[in-house]
Design a protein around this motif. Structure first.
Motif, short mmCIF file in Angstrom:
data_model
loop_
_atom_site.label_atom_id
_atom_site.label_comp_id
_atom_site.label_asym_id
_atom_site.label_seq_id
_atom_site.Cartn_x
_atom_site.Cartn_y
_atom_site.Cartn_z
N ALA A 197 0.80 -1.22 0.00
CA ALA A 197 0.00 0.00 0.00
C ALA A 197 0.84 1.28 0.00
CB ALA A 197 -0.97 0.00 1.19
N LYS A 198 1.87 1.33 0.81
CA LYS A 198 2.66 2.57 0.88
C LYS A 198 3.48 2.81 -0.39
CE LYS A 198 7.07 1.61 3.13
NZ LYS A 198 7.87 1.91 4.32
N PHE A 199 3.71 1.75 -1.17
CA PHE A 199 4.49 1.89 -2.40
C PHE A 199 3.60 2.23 -3.59
CE2 PHE A 199 6.71 -1.16 0.35
CZ PHE A 199 7.90 -0.45 0.55
N ILE A 200 2.30 2.04 -3.47
CA ILE A 200 1.38 2.34 -4.57
C ILE A 200 1.31 3.85 -4.78
CG2 ILE A 200 -1.05 2.24 -5.32
CD1 ILE A 200 -1.12 -0.59 -4.02
N GLY A 201 1.22 4.61 -3.68
CA GLY A 201 1.36 6.06 -3.75
C GLY A 201 0.19 6.83 -4.33
N ILE A 202 -0.31 6.47 -5.47
CA ILE A 202 -1.39 7.22 -6.12
C ILE A 202 -2.73 7.02 -5.39
CG2 ILE A 202 -2.03 5.43 -7.81
CD1 ILE A 202 -2.17 7.78 -9.90
N LEU A 203 -2.81 5.97 -4.58
CA LEU A 203 -3.97 5.70 -3.72
C LEU A 203 -3.47 5.59 -2.29
CD1 LEU A 203 -5.63 2.92 -5.89
CD2 LEU A 203 -6.59 5.19 -5.48
N SER A 204 -4.23 6.09 -1.36
CA SER A 204 -3.82 5.99 0.05
C SER A 204 -4.18 4.63 0.61
CB SER A 204 -4.52 7.08 0.87
OG SER A 204 -5.91 6.77 1.01
N PRO A 205 -3.50 4.21 1.67
CA PRO A 205 -3.89 2.96 2.33
C PRO A 205 -5.37 2.96 2.74
CG PRO A 205 -1.73 3.62 3.11
CD PRO A 205 -2.26 4.75 2.26
N GLU A 206 -5.88 4.10 3.16
CA GLU A 206 -7.30 4.16 3.57
C GLU A 206 -8.23 3.94 2.38
OE1 GLU A 206 -10.35 3.80 5.84
OE2 GLU A 206 -8.32 3.94 6.66
N GLN A 207 -7.87 4.47 1.22
CA GLN A 207 -8.70 4.23 0.02
C GLN A 207 -8.72 2.74 -0.33
OE1 GLN A 207 -6.54 7.24 -2.31
NE2 GLN A 207 -8.55 8.05 -2.93
N LEU A 208 -7.58 2.09 -0.19
CA LEU A 208 -7.50 0.65 -0.48
C LEU A 208 -8.30 -0.14 0.56
CD1 LEU A 208 -3.74 0.51 -1.44
CD2 LEU A 208 -5.66 0.13 -2.99
N ARG A 209 -8.18 0.26 1.81
CA ARG A 209 -8.92 -0.43 2.89
C ARG A 209 -10.42 -0.31 2.67
NH1 ARG A 209 -10.62 -0.52 8.15
NH2 ARG A 209 -9.54 -2.00 9.48
N GLU A 210 -10.89 0.88 2.28
CA GLU A 210 -12.31 1.07 2.00
C GLU A 210 -12.76 0.22 0.81
OE1 GLU A 210 -12.75 5.29 1.53
OE2 GLU A 210 -12.37 5.67 3.66
N SER A 211 -11.88 0.10 -0.18
CA SER A 211 -12.20 -0.72 -1.35
C SER A 211 -12.38 -2.19 -0.96
CB SER A 211 -11.09 -0.58 -2.40
OG SER A 211 -11.35 -1.41 -3.50
N ILE A 212 -11.59 -2.66 -0.01
CA ILE A 212 -11.73 -4.04 0.48
C ILE A 212 -13.16 -4.26 0.98
CG2 ILE A 212 -11.05 -5.62 2.36
CD1 ILE A 212 -8.17 -4.42 1.99
N GLY A 213 -13.67 -3.28 1.71
CA GLY A 213 -15.04 -3.37 2.22
C GLY A 213 -16.05 -3.51 1.10
N ARG A 214 -15.87 -2.73 0.04
CA ARG A 214 -16.81 -2.78 -1.08
C ARG A 214 -16.66 -4.07 -1.90
NH1 ARG A 214 -15.18 2.70 -0.93
NH2 ARG A 214 -13.65 2.36 -2.60
N VAL A 215 -15.43 -4.48 -2.14
CA VAL A 215 -15.19 -5.68 -2.96
C VAL A 215 -15.72 -6.94 -2.27
CG1 VAL A 215 -13.35 -7.19 -3.87
CG2 VAL A 215 -13.25 -4.71 -4.27
N PHE A 216 -15.55 -7.03 -0.96
CA PHE A 216 -15.97 -8.24 -0.24
C PHE A 216 -17.36 -8.12 0.41
CE2 PHE A 216 -11.32 -8.81 -0.28
CZ PHE A 216 -11.25 -10.11 -0.76
N ALA A 217 -18.05 -7.01 0.19
CA ALA A 217 -19.35 -6.77 0.85
C ALA A 217 -20.33 -7.91 0.65
CB ALA A 217 -19.95 -5.46 0.36
N SER A 218 -20.38 -8.49 -0.53
CA SER A 218 -21.36 -9.56 -0.80
C SER A 218 -21.06 -10.84 -0.04
CB SER A 218 -21.42 -9.85 -2.30
OG SER A 218 -20.19 -10.39 -2.73
N LYS A 219 -19.87 -10.94 0.52
CA LYS A 219 -19.47 -12.16 1.25
C LYS A 219 -19.82 -12.07 2.74
CE LYS A 219 -16.32 -13.66 -2.09
NZ LYS A 219 -16.48 -14.94 -2.67
N GLY A 220 -20.28 -10.91 3.17
CA GLY A 220 -20.67 -10.75 4.57
C GLY A 220 -19.66 -9.99 5.39
N GLU A 221 -20.13 -9.45 6.51
CA GLU A 221 -19.32 -8.60 7.38
C GLU A 221 -18.10 -9.32 7.95
OE1 GLU A 221 -18.12 -5.07 8.69
OE2 GLU A 221 -19.83 -5.39 7.40
N LYS A 222 -18.25 -10.59 8.29
CA LYS A 222 -17.14 -11.36 8.87
C LYS A 222 -15.96 -11.44 7.89
CE LYS A 222 -16.14 -15.78 11.04
NZ LYS A 222 -16.65 -17.12 11.37
N ILE A 223 -16.25 -11.70 6.62
CA ILE A 223 -15.20 -11.79 5.59
C ILE A 223 -14.60 -10.41 5.35
CG2 ILE A 223 -14.73 -12.34 3.16
CD1 ILE A 223 -15.26 -14.82 4.93
#
Length: 193
Positions: free
Chosen positions: A149-175
């Motif tokens: 994440a810190k080497f990607i630079g053009i996106l912040s770690p927080e933007q990536l973390r939020e994306s994880i929530g959206r990408v895995f949303a259909s799998k449920g909160e635990k996932i």
């Protein structure tokens, strides 16, 4: 700003999931995105590679030229070395240190690590071991994304973390929470690199 990333690994390791998370974050951030995927064998065990190009300007090609990649993110150390000719002089390699020995003539592990350690900008970690220790064996790829994440630079770690929530949303909160935790483990591990 532009960021050219090569993602590499072996089929079944989750490389394309990493590409999806980064791509989704880039789309939400309003960045231009081009992606080209190369799948090896269609079954688990073949090499998988993806070119991911992000920019706040127009991108004309989805392929990264030799010597132009800013970052190689690899789930497998030998696969990281395979794409070194694409890495720019100042580029980083972020890789798992756990080999996936899927071929009979897999290189000597000691020599492989010696070559990786000789690179000027490398971050490596036994992500598979860490994933198992934390009871999240299917999240090694997201640990690697956290490291990168810190080497990607053009996106912040927080933007990536939020994306994880959206990408895995259909799998449920635990996932979702398990993958966010995996990302945070990788992010923490990369702080000293």
């Amino acid at each position: 700003m532009r960021k050219d990333i090569i993602l590499s690994g072996v089929g079944g390791q989750g490389i394309l999931t990493i590409a999806t998370i980064i791509g989704e974050a880039a789309t939400v951030a309003g960045l231009n995105l081009k992606q080209a995927e190369v799948h090896g064998m269609s079954q688990r065990g073949g090499d998988v590679q993806s070119n991911l190009r992000l920019s706040d300007e127009t991108i004309h090609s989805d392929l990264i030229s030799l010597g132009e990649a800013d970052l190689i993110i690899s789930m497998e150390p030998m696969e990281a070395l395979r794409y070194l000719p694409y890495l720019e002089k100042e580029g980083w390699v972020v890789t798992s240190a756990n080999p996936f020995k899927n071929i009979p003539n897999y290189p000597d592990e000691e020599e492989l690590m010696k070559t990786l350690n000789s690179l000027p900008r490398v971050a490596k970690l036994e992500i598979e071991d860490i994933a198992k220790e934390n009871n999240m064996p299917k999240c090694a790829n997201v640990i690697l994304l956290g490291m990168a994440a810190k080497f990607i630079g053009i996106l912040s770690p927080e933007q990536l973390r939020e994306s994880i929530g959206r990408v895995f949303a259909s799998k449920g909160e635990k996932i979702v929470e398990m993958n966010k935790r995996a990302f945070d483990i990788g992010l923490e591990a990369a702080k000293n690199r």
